[in-house]
Design a protein around this motif. Sequence first.
Motif, mmCIF file in Angstrom:
data_model
loop_
_atom_site.group_PDB
_atom_site.id
_atom_site.type_symbol
_atom_site.label_atom_id
_atom_site.label_comp_id
_atom_site.label_asym_id
_atom_site.label_seq_id
_atom_site.Cartn_x
_atom_site.Cartn_y
_atom_site.Cartn_z
ATOM 1 N N ALA A 183 8.440 -22.534 15.766
ATOM 2 C CA ALA A 183 8.635 -22.474 14.161
ATOM 3 C C ALA A 183 7.797 -22.439 14.041
ATOM 4 N N LEU B 85 8.017 -18.585 13.094
ATOM 5 C CA LEU B 85 8.325 -17.881 11.995
ATOM 6 C C LEU B 85 8.331 -18.183 11.121
ATOM 7 N N MET B 86 8.559 -19.477 10.568
ATOM 8 C CA MET B 86 7.865 -20.112 8.913
ATOM 9 C C MET B 86 7.143 -20.441 8.458
ATOM 10 N N LEU C 145 6.212 -20.692 5.117
ATOM 11 C CA LEU C 145 6.905 -22.273 4.418
ATOM 12 C C LEU C 145 6.004 -23.429 5.762
ATOM 13 N N GLU D 28 6.092 -25.661 9.390
ATOM 14 C CA GLU D 28 7.560 -25.440 10.341
ATOM 15 C C GLU D 28 8.362 -27.157 10.446
ATOM 16 N N LEU E 289 12.083 -14.389 15.675
ATOM 17 C CA LEU E 289 10.677 -13.496 14.818
ATOM 18 C C LEU E 289 10.491 -12.534 14.755
ATOM 19 N N THR F 159 14.523 -17.730 5.808
ATOM 20 C CA THR F 159 13.909 -18.209 6.456
ATOM 21 C C THR F 159 14.341 -19.900 6.609
#
Lengths: 453, 453
Positions: A263, A266-267, A272, A274, B266, B340
């Motif tokens: 997370a 990705l975030m 952002l 996680e 991702l 996201t």
Amino acid sequence: MASLAETKTFRQRLRSLSEALDSGSLQQVARILNGGLSPSDIAHLLESSPPRQRTLLWSLVDKELEGEVLQYLSDDIRSYFLSQLDPQEVASVIESFEPDDLADLLQQLPEAVIQEVLETMDEQDRQRVEAVLAYPEDTAGGLMNTDTVTVRPDLSIEVILRYLRRHRALPAITDSLFVVNRKDDFIGVLPLTTLLVANPAATVREVMHTDLDPIPVTLGDNEVANLFERHDLISAPVVSDSGKLLGRITIDDVVDVIREDAAHSLMGMAGLDEEEDTFAPILKTTRRRAVWLGINLITAFIASAVIGLFEHTIEQVVALAVLMPIVASMGGIAGSQALTLVIRGMAVGQISPQNIGWLLNRELIVGALNGLAWALVVAVAAVFWFNDLTIGLVIAAALVINLVAAAVAGTTLPLILKARKIDPALAGGVILTTITDVIGFASFLGLATLAYS
Amino acid sequence: MASLAETKTFRQRLRSLSEALDSGSLQQVARILNGGLSPSDIAHLLESSPPRQRTLLWSLVDKELEGEVLQYLSDDIRSYFLSQLDPQEVASVIESFEPDDLADLLQQLPEAVIQEVLETMDEQDRQRVEAVLAYPEDTAGGLMNTDTVTVRPDLSIEVILRYLRRHRALPAITDSLFVVNRKDDFIGVLPLTTLLVANPAATVREVMHTDLDPIPVTLGDNEVANLFERHDLISAPVVSDSGKLLGRITIDDVVDVIREDAAHSLMGMAGLDEEEDTFAPILKTTRRRAVWLGINLITAFIASAVIGLFEHTIEQVVALAVLMPIVASMGGIAGSQALTLVIRGMAVGQISPQNIGWLLNRELIVGALNGLAWALVVAVAAVFWFNDLTIGLVIAAALVINLVAAAVAGTTLPLILKARKIDPALAGGVILTTITDVIGFASFLGLATLAYS
């Protein structure tokens, strides 16, 4: 089919819950909430609810369930609920927590509250939590629990089986007993599957496994996760520098590490957190997002400043303004591919000083080849669009330059950032875009200035 | 400390391996490879090696180890090595595979090779693999193995213990026995931890757990992972529509699902495949990247076409060309944050028809608030930079418009794409950028055209 029916019922319960909420029948909501849902389901429901509904639902959860529900909530939401309680209430709610979860949670509270909570606990529990609190959250020590079942090597399997039967229950996720000597030094593991098939007359020493290396208490949590994954572990012993058994790590906590890590990557790329609460209230969300937009605005202004240097050229050849975003955006895309690949390669431990040279070299060549290929396409399109051979040559050259630059930046940035202890997932994208924008605009408009002067 | 020493030795071995490779002493390389490293370590080493070194190392791996090493390799690399072998060799190499891994692997091979491989297997193994092959890879059926240990409910614990002792070993990651009736219908689970503390005279029925719902064979692998995570499972029974026990899923395979899923989100955002080989050769990499660059080039040309509509205005006010990337890029950033968040919220099952309205509403307001706040900053900067009040008003209005549009697009796109069975992680970013570029350039240049005419 039992389970599918069950799943449907879960969804049905959610639907009747939302109907009950709409109709304002709180008694019925409370009945569905506390009657039919597991603590993890309730946590999931809270995380999936907008703020007002979330507060209402939380107030309807049975006091006895609160502790367990809190364990399944993400940090953000848990901290908020805990901040509404006084230390006495906190202490009673978190009674059911395991030491590692409790330590994580306490670390999010103000120091004064931690002390108050610890004081309300009994001696044994306090010692357990303090043992975990002594280690950073993101190490084996921060992940471990102290609920190990240990046995001595010279006992027989028969004796072990009798010893276990005296327990009312074994700790959750116990797949092995740990073998220790008199000084509590870790010697080996005795999997329950081995225990159950072993000759009762054999000694523990004869059947125990010694090929599993115990985990040093200071090992980073990502490395712990890699070890668990590579060796298909369910639980593993944690030892001190001197080899003394301190506790154990179980797969459920490792799965959390893996999820959080994923997370985070990705975030982080979108600025952002996680642990971001999907349903955070408006003002909190606005504030958090504003920071990221502000950082990116700086990038955008730098790009504008570069374009500003070539105002005069654009005035003469306005087609440059039309085409310039292509150069910048293709560089950004190519760079983010290299960046993502390297960030992931680093996360899974594939990239080392031995192979980074090969990787950089490949990315350079790939950047140049794709730069040439797409430069041709874009150049032809530009020449026909604006009926101008020069603009085709200029954009082709700029594209090759920017794609090669993007390859270098995308490949080396994560390594440079990591060496400076800056999180590549968070900062990589912004810095990369700044580089590909600046080089893209500068090379395109710069070459155009030369070509048209 | 045993383990840290071990870790160091692993790194030292890697270093001596790379020295041996450099010096060309292949015998020594083979000795280090087959002597000191586990199959998962060898797989990791292969994945971390550039192509030529990888091929060399693979040729030095002991024949008996090949099968196990293959199991730990990512799809891309495994397929490549397998494609070098004839079906006979494939069959002998994959002998050690579990049915679920084998089924996954076979699905990557040409149909003719699958048949040949199946024919070389013995009857029992073939049936097991065919049982798994019957289910799609991304369902519970595709994840399960058939190595369950089952018991009857009316037997005593004493008898079960004796029965288990007749086994030479239990299957790896066995934490529970499954209780079935005469017709193989699933009834409950008997955790080993319960078995070990239970009264030997009690029957299985008296101590078994019936609160765990079995997993339907058709359940999606992501939902399986969510179940495992929510209930801290180690293994879980898989049942047919009629409730018959078909097999079991173990946590190690679930961890793989979680990792792959995370990698997919991702890598997908950058147009990469989650099984992407970090050290893929130049031409393969160039081809794959070219596709993604081509798709993004279309986006860039669309943006250029929009700018092209306003050539005349830019000619008059060249400051517009300088500032226009700011509007587009701020929209892209704001949109990708919403995108996201929603993609992740969907992945963890938080977003439903009941709360999407609230979410969209919040994103709209957040977009408007941040649009207004940053519009003010950008407007003031633009007015002072170009000494022109109009351009400040125009860029402020365009920023608000684009940030609100970005919020709507970022929030709704993943849902629309998912409904159309398009992968949001892969397509979301490209489509979003197209939207924020087009709206950003069109609103800024369009308003400017009105204002300056």
